[in-house]
Design a protein around this motif. Structure first.
Motif, PDB file in Angstrom:
ATOM      1  N   ARG A 373     -34.225  -3.617  22.103  1.00  0.00           N
ATOM      2  CA  ARG A 373     -34.606  -4.934  22.593  1.00  0.00           C
ATOM      3  C   ARG A 373     -33.514  -5.529  23.490  1.00  0.00           C
ATOM      4  O   ARG A 373     -33.801  -6.110  24.539  1.00  0.00           O
ATOM      5  N   ARG A 374     -32.254  -5.364  23.107  1.00  0.00           N
ATOM      6  CA  ARG A 374     -31.158  -5.906  23.916  1.00  0.00           C
ATOM      7  C   ARG A 374     -31.024  -5.153  25.239  1.00  0.00           C
ATOM      8  O   ARG A 374     -30.843  -5.768  26.294  1.00  0.00           O
ATOM      9  N   VAL A 375     -31.117  -3.815  25.176  1.00  0.00           N
ATOM     10  CA  VAL A 375     -30.981  -3.030  26.402  1.00  0.00           C
ATOM     11  C   VAL A 375     -32.172  -3.257  27.319  1.00  0.00           C
ATOM     12  O   VAL A 375     -32.023  -3.386  28.539  1.00  0.00           O
ATOM     13  N   GLY A 376     -33.387  -3.323  26.734  1.00  0.00           N
ATOM     14  CA  GLY A 376     -34.568  -3.543  27.560  1.00  0.00           C
ATOM     15  C   GLY A 376     -34.563  -4.880  28.268  1.00  0.00           C
ATOM     16  O   GLY A 376     -35.164  -5.036  29.337  1.00  0.00           O
ATOM     17  N   GLY A 377     -33.883  -5.869  27.705  1.00  0.00           N
ATOM     18  CA  GLY A 377     -33.836  -7.191  28.324  1.00  0.00           C
ATOM     19  C   GLY A 377     -32.652  -7.403  29.237  1.00  0.00           C
ATOM     20  O   GLY A 377     -32.375  -8.547  29.612  1.00  0.00           O
ATOM     21  N   ALA A 378     -31.929  -6.333  29.580  1.00  0.00           N
ATOM     22  CA  ALA A 378     -30.769  -6.451  30.474  1.00  0.00           C
ATOM     23  C   ALA A 378     -31.213  -6.157  31.901  1.00  0.00           C
ATOM     24  O   ALA A 378     -31.392  -4.990  32.274  1.00  0.00           O
ATOM     25  N   PRO A 379     -31.399  -7.169  32.754  1.00  0.00           N
ATOM     26  CA  PRO A 379     -31.913  -6.942  34.111  1.00  0.00           C
ATOM     27  C   PRO A 379     -30.913  -6.269  35.036  1.00  0.00           C
ATOM     28  O   PRO A 379     -31.306  -5.731  36.088  1.00  0.00           O
ATOM     29  N   PHE A 380     -29.629  -6.271  34.699  1.00  0.00           N
ATOM     30  CA  PHE A 380     -28.625  -5.700  35.595  1.00  0.00           C
ATOM     31  C   PHE A 380     -28.470  -4.186  35.414  1.00  0.00           C
ATOM     32  O   PHE A 380     -27.672  -3.560  36.117  1.00  0.00           O
ATOM     33  N   LEU A 381     -29.215  -3.580  34.473  1.00  0.00           N
ATOM     34  CA  LEU A 381     -29.152  -2.146  34.255  1.00  0.00           C
ATOM     35  C   LEU A 381     -30.353  -1.466  34.898  1.00  0.00           C
ATOM     36  O   LEU A 381     -31.478  -1.979  34.858  1.00  0.00           O
ATOM     37  N   SER A 382     -30.107  -0.291  35.504  1.00  0.00           N
ATOM     38  CA  SER A 382     -31.210   0.492  36.043  1.00  0.00           C
ATOM     39  C   SER A 382     -31.938   1.196  34.899  1.00  0.00           C
ATOM     40  O   SER A 382     -31.474   1.216  33.756  1.00  0.00           O
ATOM     41  N   GLU A 383     -33.075   1.827  35.234  1.00  0.00           N
ATOM     42  CA  GLU A 383     -33.854   2.506  34.210  1.00  0.00           C
ATOM     43  C   GLU A 383     -33.058   3.651  33.579  1.00  0.00           C
ATOM     44  O   GLU A 383     -33.063   3.833  32.361  1.00  0.00           O
ATOM     45  N   ASP A 384     -32.365   4.423  34.427  1.00  0.00           N
ATOM     46  CA  ASP A 384     -31.572   5.535  33.908  1.00  0.00           C
ATOM     47  C   ASP A 384     -30.395   5.039  33.081  1.00  0.00           C
ATOM     48  O   ASP A 384     -30.010   5.674  32.078  1.00  0.00           O
ATOM     49  N   GLU A 385     -29.776   3.927  33.468  1.00  0.00           N
ATOM     50  CA  GLU A 385     -28.674   3.368  32.694  1.00  0.00           C
ATOM     51  C   GLU A 385     -29.149   2.881  31.328  1.00  0.00           C
ATOM     52  O   GLU A 385     -28.445   3.016  30.320  1.00  0.00           O
ATOM     53  N   LYS A 386     -30.328   2.310  31.291  1.00  0.00           N
ATOM     54  CA  LYS A 386     -30.892   1.879  30.011  1.00  0.00           C
ATOM     55  C   LYS A 386     -31.169   3.082  29.113  1.00  0.00           C
ATOM     56  O   LYS A 386     -30.900   3.045  27.906  1.00  0.00           O
ATOM     57  N   ARG A 387     -31.701   4.163  29.691  1.00  0.00           N
ATOM     58  CA  ARG A 387     -31.963   5.362  28.907  1.00  0.00           C
ATOM     59  C   ARG A 387     -30.667   5.951  28.362  1.00  0.00           C
ATOM     60  O   ARG A 387     -30.600   6.388  27.216  1.00  0.00           O
ATOM     61  N   ALA A 388     -29.624   5.952  29.197  1.00  0.00           N
ATOM     62  CA  ALA A 388     -28.335   6.488  28.741  1.00  0.00           C
ATOM     63  C   ALA A 388     -27.742   5.615  27.638  1.00  0.00           C
ATOM     64  O   ALA A 388     -27.090   6.120  26.711  1.00  0.00           O
ATOM     65  N   ALA A 389     -27.974   4.301  27.710  1.00  0.00           N
ATOM     66  CA  ALA A 389     -27.394   3.388  26.719  1.00  0.00           C
ATOM     67  C   ALA A 389     -27.990   3.584  25.336  1.00  0.00           C
ATOM     68  O   ALA A 389     -27.339   3.296  24.334  1.00  0.00           O
ATOM     69  N   VAL A 390     -29.232   4.078  25.281  1.00  0.00           N
ATOM     70  CA  VAL A 390     -29.873   4.299  23.978  1.00  0.00           C
ATOM     71  C   VAL A 390     -29.889   5.766  23.584  1.00  0.00           C
ATOM     72  O   VAL A 390     -30.566   6.162  22.638  1.00  0.00           O
ATOM     73  N   GLY A 391     -29.158   6.614  24.345  1.00  0.00           N
ATOM     74  CA  GLY A 391     -28.990   7.992  23.952  1.00  0.00           C
ATOM     75  C   GLY A 391     -29.939   8.986  24.563  1.00  0.00           C
ATOM     76  O   GLY A 391     -30.019  10.121  24.102  1.00  0.00           O
ATOM     77  N   TYR A 392     -30.665   8.613  25.633  1.00  0.00           N
ATOM     78  CA  TYR A 392     -31.577   9.529  26.296  1.00  0.00           C
ATOM     79  C   TYR A 392     -31.041   9.865  27.690  1.00  0.00           C
ATOM     80  O   TYR A 392     -30.298   9.097  28.297  1.00  0.00           O
ATOM     81  N   GLY A 393     -31.460  11.031  28.201  1.00  0.00           N
ATOM     82  CA  GLY A 393     -31.043  11.440  29.527  1.00  0.00           C
ATOM     83  C   GLY A 393     -31.854  10.748  30.610  1.00  0.00           C
ATOM     84  O   GLY A 393     -32.835  10.048  30.349  1.00  0.00           O
ATOM     85  N   ALA A 394     -31.417  10.950  31.854  1.00  0.00           N
ATOM     86  CA  ALA A 394     -32.107  10.339  32.999  1.00  0.00           C
ATOM     87  C   ALA A 394     -33.490  10.962  33.151  1.00  0.00           C
ATOM     88  O   ALA A 394     -33.743  12.103  32.754  1.00  0.00           O
ATOM     89  N   ARG A 395     -34.397  10.182  33.741  1.00  0.00           N
ATOM     90  CA  ARG A 395     -35.758  10.677  33.953  1.00  0.00           C
ATOM     91  C   ARG A 395     -35.764  11.898  34.894  1.00  0.00           C
ATOM     92  O   ARG A 395     -36.467  12.861  34.673  1.00  0.00           O
ATOM     93  N   GLY A 396     -34.971  11.791  35.987  1.00  0.00           N
ATOM     94  CA  GLY A 396     -34.944  12.870  36.968  1.00  0.00           C
ATOM     95  C   GLY A 396     -36.132  12.769  37.905  1.00  0.00           C
ATOM     96  O   GLY A 396     -37.164  12.184  37.616  1.00  0.00           O
ATOM     97  N   GLY A 397     -35.986  13.380  39.110  1.00  0.00           N
ATOM     98  CA  GLY A 397     -37.080  13.402  40.078  1.00  0.00           C
ATOM     99  C   GLY A 397     -37.319  12.060  40.740  1.00  0.00           C
ATOM    100  O   GLY A 397     -38.303  11.887  41.457  1.00  0.00           O
ATOM    101  N   GLY A 398     -36.464  11.060  40.493  1.00  0.00           N
ATOM    102  CA  GLY A 398     -36.612   9.775  41.130  1.00  0.00           C
ATOM    103  C   GLY A 398     -37.711   8.914  40.565  1.00  0.00           C
ATOM    104  O   GLY A 398     -37.995   7.840  41.057  1.00  0.00           O
ATOM    105  N   SER A 399     -38.400   9.369  39.503  1.00  0.00           N
ATOM    106  CA  SER A 399     -39.491   8.589  38.931  1.00  0.00           C
ATOM    107  C   SER A 399     -38.952   7.638  37.897  1.00  0.00           C
ATOM    108  O   SER A 399     -37.939   7.925  37.260  1.00  0.00           O
TER     109      SER A 399
END
Length: 399
Positions: A373-399
């Motif tokens: 909830r905290r990471v999802g509500g952080a507008p200054f983080l990109s999608e990949d940065e949010k995924r990395a913050a919760v322990g997941y890798g980047a989406r890849g492929g620019g999607s």
């Protein structure tokens, strides 16, 4: 393939691939005589009998920690990439024909908590570990080398002894220990740190049981009520004292009725087992035992603030402070031990690491929900940065 049991009990050995000795890591100073065995000073069978087998608090604490740690799935990482399939994962999921991965890890953690030491044997064929076995700590001893570090291990059953030389790319024995400040080779069991409350808890239970068996009579004193000025002679006094110590003293004789001679009178004492409140003493001892094992008393059913909110917090603290650190250090040791055997097959050359999958721990679900909830509500983080913050890798492929 031969394992330790077949070597001890005379099954025909099979040919194994030879292992080249490891190169010297550097210069050292010899503090020990080469080849002299250093036996463990603790009595593992006594700890197992008096603690795990005869004390409900120790039994439940050990099982609670061991089962919780063994139930956490382990992720195999190659650098930053998680591997979905790998021979090491297959080995850990079925380490030997007799045990599943979870049962194998339960035994490993149980040995570690009861003894402070745990030993794993790797049976290799053509240089690759194919089976893993957890060996009993009381049968194993360390043989230090000239530099003081373990050069071999000896496992003894009856009159048969098997020696494991710690050579090769994957040494045959992995020795896991809990920290011991005064021993270079062996670990310290939590039961040793809790020896005093363990004895109090067992003695209090034995006293209360014996008191009930003897009609729950309170303790007292013998008073000689003979003629004025008369006293017991020295032989009479010594005989009476010896009889009291032999027949009426101790937990096994608690409340036993006295057979009185002429002139002797029974006077109950004001300080009885009830006045000493053995129930409270047992509860205090049980809490100290739980403290040594890192288990919140609430999880053992001990008296306290038994509310739903407190139980949930205690469960989270149990995982964060006891179970997860134990699982992490064990997974790290196993990966460092077995990883080199599988290293040449890796395309990237990155090392293998085992990490507990904390997302599978139900007790930590509220923490994950709060983090997402905290990471999802952080507008200054990109999608990949949010995924990395919760322990997941980047989406890849620019999607």
């Amino acid at each position: 393939m031969p394992n330790l049991l077949s070597r001890l009990f005379g099954r025909p050995p099979e040919e194994k691939a030879s292992r080249a000795p490891l190169p010297a890591a550097g210069h050292g100073v010899a503090f020990y005589l080469g080849g002299r065995a250093a036996w463990t000073s603790r009595d593992y069978p006594a700890l197992a009998r008096e603690g795990f087998q005869r004390n409900a608090v120790v039994h439940r604490a050990v099982r609670l920690v061991a089962e919780a740690a063994a139930a956490i799935p382990l992720d195999l990482m190659e650098g930053e990439r998680a591997l979905a399939a790998h021979p090491l994962l297959d080995l850990l999921s079925r380490p030997n024909p007799r045990e599943s991965g979870t049962r194998f890890l339960e035994g490993l953690y149980g040995h570690l908590l009861v003894s402070g030491n745990a030993y794993l044997e790797a049976v290799a064929v053509e240089g690759l570990p194919r089976e893993l076995y957890a060996l009993r700590p009381d049968r194993m001893r360390v043989v230090p080398g000239p530099d003081g570090w373990p050069a071999a291990y000896e496992y003894q059953v009856g009159t048969r002894t098997v020696r494991f030389d710690q050579t090769g790319e994957v040494p045959p024995i992995l020795h896991l220990t809990l920290f011991h400040p005064l021993d270079d080779h062996y670990g310290l069991s939590p039961m040793e740190a809790a020896a005093v409350p363990l004895d109090i808890h067992n003695a209090a239970g034995a006293w209360n049981k014996a008191l009930l068996d003897n009609a729950a009579r309170p303790s007292g004193a013998l008073v000689f009520a003979g003629p004025a000025g008369a006293q017991l002679s020295d032989p009479q006094f010594e005989r009476l004292k010896a009889e009291l110590e032999a027949s009426y003293q101790g937990a096994a004789n608690a409340g036993r009725p006295l057979l009185l001679d002429g002139g002797l009178d029974w006077k109950p004492l004001s300080l009885s087992p009830k006045d000493m409140d053995f129930v409270e003493a047992k509860n205090a001892a049980a809490r100290e035992i739980a403290l040594a094992f890192g288990v919140p008393p609430l999880l053992l059913g001990l008296p306290g603030d038994n509310t739903h909110a407190n139980y949930a917090e205690a469960n989270r603290a149990f995982y964060r402070q006891t179970v997860i650190p134990l699982a992490k250090r064990t997974a790290e040791a196993v990966a460092q031990w077995l990883g080199p055997a599988f290293g040449p097959d890796l395309r990237s050359g990155a090392g293998l690491t085992l990490v507990p999958d904390l997302d599978a721990v139900e007790a930590l679900a509220p923490e994950r929900e709060s983090l997402w909830r905290r990471v999802g509500g952080a507008p200054f983080l990109s999608e990949d940065e949010k995924r990395a913050a919760v322990g997941y890798g980047a989406r890849g492929g620019g999607s």
